[in-house]
Design a protein around this motif. Structure first.
Motif, PDB file in Angstrom:
ATOM      1  N   ASN A 267      15.739  -0.011  40.112  1.00 28.59           N
ATOM      2  CA  ASN A 267      15.316   0.379  38.774  1.00 28.59           C
ATOM      3  C   ASN A 267      16.481   1.031  38.049  1.00 28.59           C
ATOM      4  OD1 ASN A 267      13.822   0.938  36.535  1.00 28.59           O
ATOM      5  ND2 ASN A 267      12.812   2.757  37.405  1.00 28.59           N
ATOM      6  N   THR A 268      17.280   0.252  37.378  1.00 25.38           N
ATOM      7  CA  THR A 268      18.461   0.785  36.728  1.00 25.38           C
ATOM      8  C   THR A 268      18.781  -0.014  35.477  1.00 25.38           C
ATOM      9  OG1 THR A 268      20.789   1.342  37.037  1.00 25.38           O
ATOM     10  CG2 THR A 268      20.033  -0.675  38.068  1.00 25.38           C
ATOM     11  N   SER A 269      19.523   0.599  34.564  1.00 26.90           N
ATOM     12  CA  SER A 269      19.965  -0.076  33.347  1.00 26.90           C
ATOM     13  C   SER A 269      21.471  -0.229  33.406  1.00 26.90           C
ATOM     14  CB  SER A 269      19.589   0.753  32.115  1.00 26.90           C
ATOM     15  OG  SER A 269      18.211   0.977  32.060  1.00 26.90           O
ATOM     16  N   ILE A 274      23.892   0.812  26.697  1.00 28.42           N
ATOM     17  CA  ILE A 274      23.360   2.025  26.052  1.00 28.42           C
ATOM     18  C   ILE A 274      24.280   2.438  24.913  1.00 28.42           C
ATOM     19  CG2 ILE A 274      22.684   4.435  26.419  1.00 28.42           C
ATOM     20  CD1 ILE A 274      22.120   3.720  29.312  1.00 28.42           C
ATOM     21  N   THR A 389      24.119  13.924  35.864  1.00 24.57           N
ATOM     22  CA  THR A 389      22.958  14.515  35.212  1.00 24.57           C
ATOM     23  C   THR A 389      22.726  15.899  35.797  1.00 24.57           C
ATOM     24  OG1 THR A 389      21.440  13.548  36.847  1.00 24.57           O
ATOM     25  CG2 THR A 389      21.821  12.291  34.817  1.00 24.57           C
ATOM     26  N   ASN A 432      19.616  13.642  30.981  1.00 26.83           N
ATOM     27  CA  ASN A 432      19.040  12.449  31.607  1.00 26.83           C
ATOM     28  C   ASN A 432      18.824  11.412  30.510  1.00 26.83           C
ATOM     29  OD1 ASN A 432      18.750  13.294  34.368  1.00 26.83           O
ATOM     30  ND2 ASN A 432      17.141  14.670  33.656  1.00 26.83           N
ATOM     31  N   ILE A 433      19.815  10.577  30.307  1.00 22.62           N
ATOM     32  CA  ILE A 433      19.731   9.590  29.225  1.00 22.62           C
ATOM     33  C   ILE A 433      18.636   8.583  29.509  1.00 22.62           C
ATOM     34  CG2 ILE A 433      21.023   7.785  27.994  1.00 22.62           C
ATOM     35  CD1 ILE A 433      23.548   9.429  28.587  1.00 22.62           C
ATOM     36  N   ARG A 434      18.446   8.259  30.749  1.00 26.88           N
ATOM     37  CA  ARG A 434      17.376   7.370  31.178  1.00 26.88           C
ATOM     38  C   ARG A 434      16.662   8.023  32.362  1.00 26.88           C
ATOM     39  NH1 ARG A 434      18.453   5.581  27.036  1.00 26.88           N
ATOM     40  NH2 ARG A 434      18.823   3.430  26.365  1.00 26.88           N
ATOM     41  N   PRO A 435      15.430   7.648  32.633  1.00 24.54           N
ATOM     42  CA  PRO A 435      14.702   8.283  33.749  1.00 24.54           C
ATOM     43  C   PRO A 435      15.246   7.905  35.126  1.00 24.54           C
ATOM     44  CG  PRO A 435      13.393   6.525  32.760  1.00 24.54           C
ATOM     45  CD  PRO A 435      14.566   6.719  31.864  1.00 24.54           C
ATOM     46  N   HIS A 436      16.133   6.924  35.176  1.00 24.86           N
ATOM     47  CA  HIS A 436      16.695   6.501  36.456  1.00 24.86           C
ATOM     48  C   HIS A 436      18.221   6.631  36.394  1.00 24.86           C
ATOM     49  CE1 HIS A 436      15.786   3.019  33.799  1.00 24.86           C
ATOM     50  NE2 HIS A 436      17.078   2.844  33.939  1.00 24.86           N
ATOM     51  N   LEU A 438      22.199   6.059  36.172  1.00 23.71           N
ATOM     52  CA  LEU A 438      23.042   5.091  35.472  1.00 23.71           C
ATOM     53  C   LEU A 438      24.381   4.999  36.197  1.00 23.71           C
ATOM     54  CD1 LEU A 438      22.393   6.109  31.758  1.00 23.71           C
ATOM     55  CD2 LEU A 438      21.540   4.069  32.926  1.00 23.71           C
TER      56      LEU A 438
END
Length: 996
Positions: A267-269, A274, A389, A432-436, A438
């Motif tokens: 689960n990653t972007s 971004i 983070t 925390n730019i995303r919940p998972h 980066l």
């Protein structure tokens, strides 16, 4: 226990009362000698305990170990039982006996390593840092594997490792064509797919990248399974349980292919998707010390090497207090997607002082003065490629720059100040730019720009005029600052640079816009870039080139260095370790690998690291590398420990001499050396200056100390063969690293000259820094200073410097009859070499007490406290007004005492000019090596501005004809103005003359 109890005493002098606490609850007290070892004291404890209660409860002595509180207020287990109590120096003279726990061999090894490197291994464990723990585990495995490989070496290779040859450089043999490349052998590699029983062999070129190996493996898999849709980039290689890319031939030749997606969370972007501004929160400060009435401000900047990625962000002003509160969002003018992998966040804490108000009627506003307080740096990504983070408390480093432009220190360490209890702190929070998590994307994983790459750059049409302009830029080797149109041209023609000017890679990297992900991706033509010659690759280790792909490429190029070449540049390679952002890096692995393959390299790597273990900013990194080396070469620990013990005794002798009254004599020093503990420690060891030399028996009667400020100690050793005595000088109080660097450059010059068939009889004597302002210097036998020779030949100090016959008469006295011509030739050659060397390096403070001559005729310089044109001044007047030392008494010797012997002098001039031209052809090598030493923190070498002298003296950017013309002017100037040198020498002789 008071240190005075372990002072300089004759053998058998005062015994020391010691307290012993036994595990049975019994307390013992009895005297011991300072020279007693821990082992002998344990025997005494058992002997005294026999008459005490509960003796039967004590087991075998080997089941127990003494512990104490040492002089640094830490609990220490005394596993090394051969140590003397005077070396342990337990606090309050108390030893406690406790039952041994754990693996005794392991604990003994840990103790030996801790004592040797000057840093307890428990300090590493106390870090509670995942990066430290993983690095230690990986390096221990790596080094122990190297040790096992070494155990399996055939006897010839073992001899090469243990006794590497020290050969004189000579003219390079003619090239033998391309036979070697035709005979390159391919290696067989066993490839196994994860979750699959299939395994097969591949034949592969040793120099191929893993990508080529991966494609071959997947192609083979496709033929086996008939269905594979993934790209090679979707897979990685597993070697010996560690996930990493392997360049070239791995000894195991066994790889395992694994799905890359299994390595990181599913689960990653993609970070590059971004397009939001990067920001952090500055929460508050701690332990800030500033005057009341001031305002506190923090400046923050994002850097990639020396390049500022976007505008600096400045916080609001807050009132001075111990724990100032900002709680402010700092947003940077750069998107998260454009952050390069080695983004470095630099902070500066400073106070603003309101200046006095202007008189009424003036329109100008009150200006503010900035008072720097501290700085600190941290990486934006962690060592696992993940965008940071959460909250981080950064303990800062004190700073005192001159102006605001220097407040930020991107060249400084990313380590936090270990003195957390006294250093000012900054508490920051990465969002925390995303919940998972980066992660920075692997460049071979990103495919969105492939079509853009094809359209923009690689397929660009190049005109004839552009090619000519590009050649002009590339031919100017001194050209590192570019106009915008030149940058645009270089970037447009980057494939031309790769194909035709591959040695100019640094120029392309310097103009890359590291704050644009498209340009970063396009820049990595490294994947197809030809390897650079090693001496050109050295430049890429500067802090301006931090990208891991660049540094991996650089190390790949440096693997071509021979052991002798690596030793030549080892000082610089250790210094640029300070630029590395993470503990686990290719440079560290490379140095350890070579050190564990060549005992001589290992010896000097150890001492270069050990000499700076006291520097807080590198203490952790250098300590970890030293630990890894020791674990990879357990047998070397004993030899190095013996040297370390000897150096400790030398420092004690130095402190004794310095602390004594003015009546201290050489006899007092000799008396101390004759003590049993000193004789034992100072004898039978390998010389740290040259591990090929054994310092067998110290000759106390020949030892002495000098009258100069730091009271250097001369230690003389009886020879182990029929040769003359060996002498070393121990210096305590001076930083010898600048002398080391200067002598390294003189050695390099000599090597370059010899390769061109020019032997100028240089004497780059040994010099080694071994600790904080401590080190050793080789004694050059059968030599004397110019000053002594002149003083001894004259009745007056005022006229001694002007006695032109003194040197020639001295050489005649030492070289009767037919030996004189050879001595004069030696003088002529060496004088030419040092004239050129001291001019090029800008050596200052050249008086007749730091120029020496051997009885064989060789002239040489000593004491290099000033270089790069930092000439000595007195009362604001430059005392040295000549480019190098060439006095008429030197010319008198060269001309064999005959004023009309111009033929000899012209030959001397030809030697100088030929030597200078050779150095000019290798000018960038010297510039690069000096640039790499900026990290050392030498007072006269802190920035590129300091290296400008070197660029000017080597005439970089000029033709050989122009360079030689300029040198001839300097040569004539040195000869014409030599009377000024003689006046300077006379003043020095008058100041030093002690005759009644």
């Amino acid at each position: 226990m008071p240190p005075g109890k372990y002072g300089m005493q004759e053998e058998g002098d005062q015994e020391i009362m010691m307290d012993f606490l036994l595990p049975t609850g019994i307390f013992l007290k009895f005297p011991v000698s300072p020279n007693d070892t821990i082992k002998s004291i344990k025997k005494m404890v058992w002997k005294n305990a026999r008459s005490e209660a509960l003796f039967s409860a004590l087991g075998d002595p080997d089941a127990y170990v003494f512990t104490c509180i040492n002089q640094t207020a830490e609990r220490e287990e005394l596993e090394e039982e051969s140590r003397r109590i005077s070396d342990v120096r337990p606090f309050m003279g108390v030893l406690r006996l406790v039952a041994r726990e754990g693996d005794r061999v392991e604990k003994l090894t840990n103790t030996q390593i801790s004592l040797l490197i000057g840093k307890g291994l428990h300090e590493f464990e106390a870090q509670k840092n995942h990066e430290v723990n993983e690095f230690r585990a990986k390096m221990r495995t790596f080094c122990e594997e190297k040790a096992q490989e070494r155990q399996m070496l055939p006897w010839q290779q073992w001899m090469e490792y243990s006794f590497p040859c020290d050969l004189e450089p000579c003219c390079s043999p003619p090239e033998c064509g391309s036979v070697k490349s035709k005979n390159t052998k391919k290696i067989f590699i066993n490839v196994k797919f994860e979750a699959c029983d299939e395994s097969f062999m591949l034949q592969q070129d040793p120099q191929d990248f893993p990508v080529a190996l991966m494609k071959s493996a997947l192609k083979k898999k496709a033929t086996v399974f008939r269905s594979v849709r993934q790209e090679p980039e979707d897979y990685t290689l597993q070697v010996n349980g560690r996930w990493e890319f392997i360049y070239g031939n791995h000894p195991m030749c066994q790889f395992k292919v694994s799905d890359r997606s299994r390595l990181k969370p599913q689960n990653t972007s993609s970070l590059w998707s971004i397009n939001e501004p990067f920001y952090i929160h500055l929460l508050q400060g701690s332990r800030v010390n500033a005057d009341e009435g001031m305002k506190l401000v923090v400046q923050a900047g994002l850097f990639h090497g020396s390049e500022l990625l976007c505008k600096v962000v400045t916080t609001s002003e807050v009132t001075v207090c111990s724990e100032p509160l900002w709680d402010q969002k700092l947003e940077f003018d750069i998107n998260v997607a454009d952050l390069p992998r080695m983004s470095r966040l630099c902070f500066a804490l400073y106070a603003v002082i309101e200046k006095a108000k202007k008189p009424r009627g003036t329109k100008k506003k009150n200006k503010k003065a900035d008072c720097p307080i501290a700085w600190v740096n941290t990486m934006v990504f962690d060592y696992k490629d993940q965008l940071k983070t959460g909250e981080f408390l950064l303990s800062t480093w004190p700073s005192v720059p001159d102006d605001k432009s220097d407040l930020l220190n991107p060249m400084g360490t990313v380590e936090k100040n270990p003195n957390v209890d006294s250093a000012a702190g900054l508490l920051i929070r990465f969002p925390n730019i995303r919940p998972h998590p980066l992660y920075y994307p692997p460049l071979d994983k990103v495919r969105i720009l492939k079509s853009d790459m094809e359209k923009n750059g690689d397929a660009a049409i190049v005109t004839k005029e552009e090619r000519m302009k590009l050649k002009e830029i590339m031919d100017n080797k001194n050209h590192t600052e570019f106009f915008e149109d030149e940058k645009d041209l270089l970037w447009k023609l980057r494939t031309e640079v790769r194909d035709h000017y591959h040695e100019s890679l640094s120029k392309l990297l310097l103009i890359t816009k590291w704050n644009r992900r498209e340009d970063v991706w396009k820049c990595f033509l490294l994947r197809t870039w030809r390897d650079l010659p090693a001496i050109h690759a050295l430049e890429l280790l500067d802090y301006s080139f931090p990208d891991p792909v660049v540094r991996s490429f650089t190390i790949r190029c440096l693997r071509k260095l021979s052991d002798d070449e690596l030793l030549q540049y080892l000082i610089q390679l250790v210094q640029v370790l300070k630029y590395e952002s993470y503990l686990d890096c290719d440079l560290t692995t490379f140095l350890l690998e070579r050190a564990l393959s060549n005992w001589r390299i290992g010896h000097f790597l150890f001492w270069h690291l050990r000499s700076e273990i006291h520097v807080a900013s590198v203490s952790l990194r250098f300590g970890l590398i030293l630990e890894a080396y020791c674990r990879g070469n357990i047998h070397h620990i004993k030899l190095l420990s013996k040297q370390n013990e000897a150096l400790g005794k030398m420092k004690a002798l130095s402190d004794f001499v310095k602390s004594g009254s003015q009546k201290m004599t050489a006899d007092d020093l000799k008396l101390c050396i004759r003590q049993e503990s000193y004789l034992e420690a100072l004898s039978d060891l390998l010389s740290p200056l040259n591990p090929s030399i054994i310092l067998t028996e110290i000759c106390a009667d020949k030892c002495r100390f000098m009258d100069s400020k730091m009271k250097p100690i001369w230690l003389m050793y009886n020879p182990c063969t029929q040769e003359d005595m060996v002498g070393i000088i121990f210096k305590n109080g001076d930083d010898l690293r600048q002398d080391m660097l200067t002598l390294q450059m003189i050695q390099l010059m000599e090597n370059l000259w010899k390769k061109e068939g020019l032997d100028l009889r240089m004497i780059p004597y040994g010099c080694l820094s071994t600790g904080n302002k401590m080190g050793l210097i080789e004694v050059v036998k059968n030599s004397d200073t110019i000053a002594n020779i002149q003083r001894n030949s004259s009745n007056s100090a005022a006229t001694a410097a002007f006695n032109k016959d003194a040197l020639l008469n001295w050489l005649k006295s030492k070289n009767p009859e037919d030996k004189l011509d050879r001595a004069i030739e030696e003088f002529t050659l060496s004088c030419a070499g040092y004239c050129v060397a001291t001019y090029v390096l800008g050596i200052g403070d050249r008086h007749n007490d730091n120029i020496m001559i051997r009885e064989t005729g060789q002239l040489f310089h000593i004491d290099f406290g000033h270089f790069l044109g930092n000439f000595k001044r007195k009362l604001g007047i430059n005392r040295e007004r000549v480019p190098f030392i060439l006095t008429y008494d030197f010319v008198h010797v060269i001309q064999q005492g005959r004023t009309n012997n111009s033929e000899k002098f012209e030959r001397f001039r030809e030697y100088c000019e030929r030597a200078y031209k050779i150095l000019c052809r290798n000018g960038m090598l010297f510039v690069n090596l000096f640039a790499m030493m900026k990290a050392a923190g030498l007072p006269e070498l802190t920035s590129f501005k300091d290296i400008q002298y070197l660029k000017d003296s080597l005439a970089l950017g000029k033709s050989e004809e122009e360079a030689l013309k300029n040198f001839k002017v300097k040569f004539n100037e040195a000869l014409r103005e030599s009377w000024k040198t003689k006046v300077n020498w006379m003043m020095h002789s008058l100041a030093k003359d002690n005759r009644p």
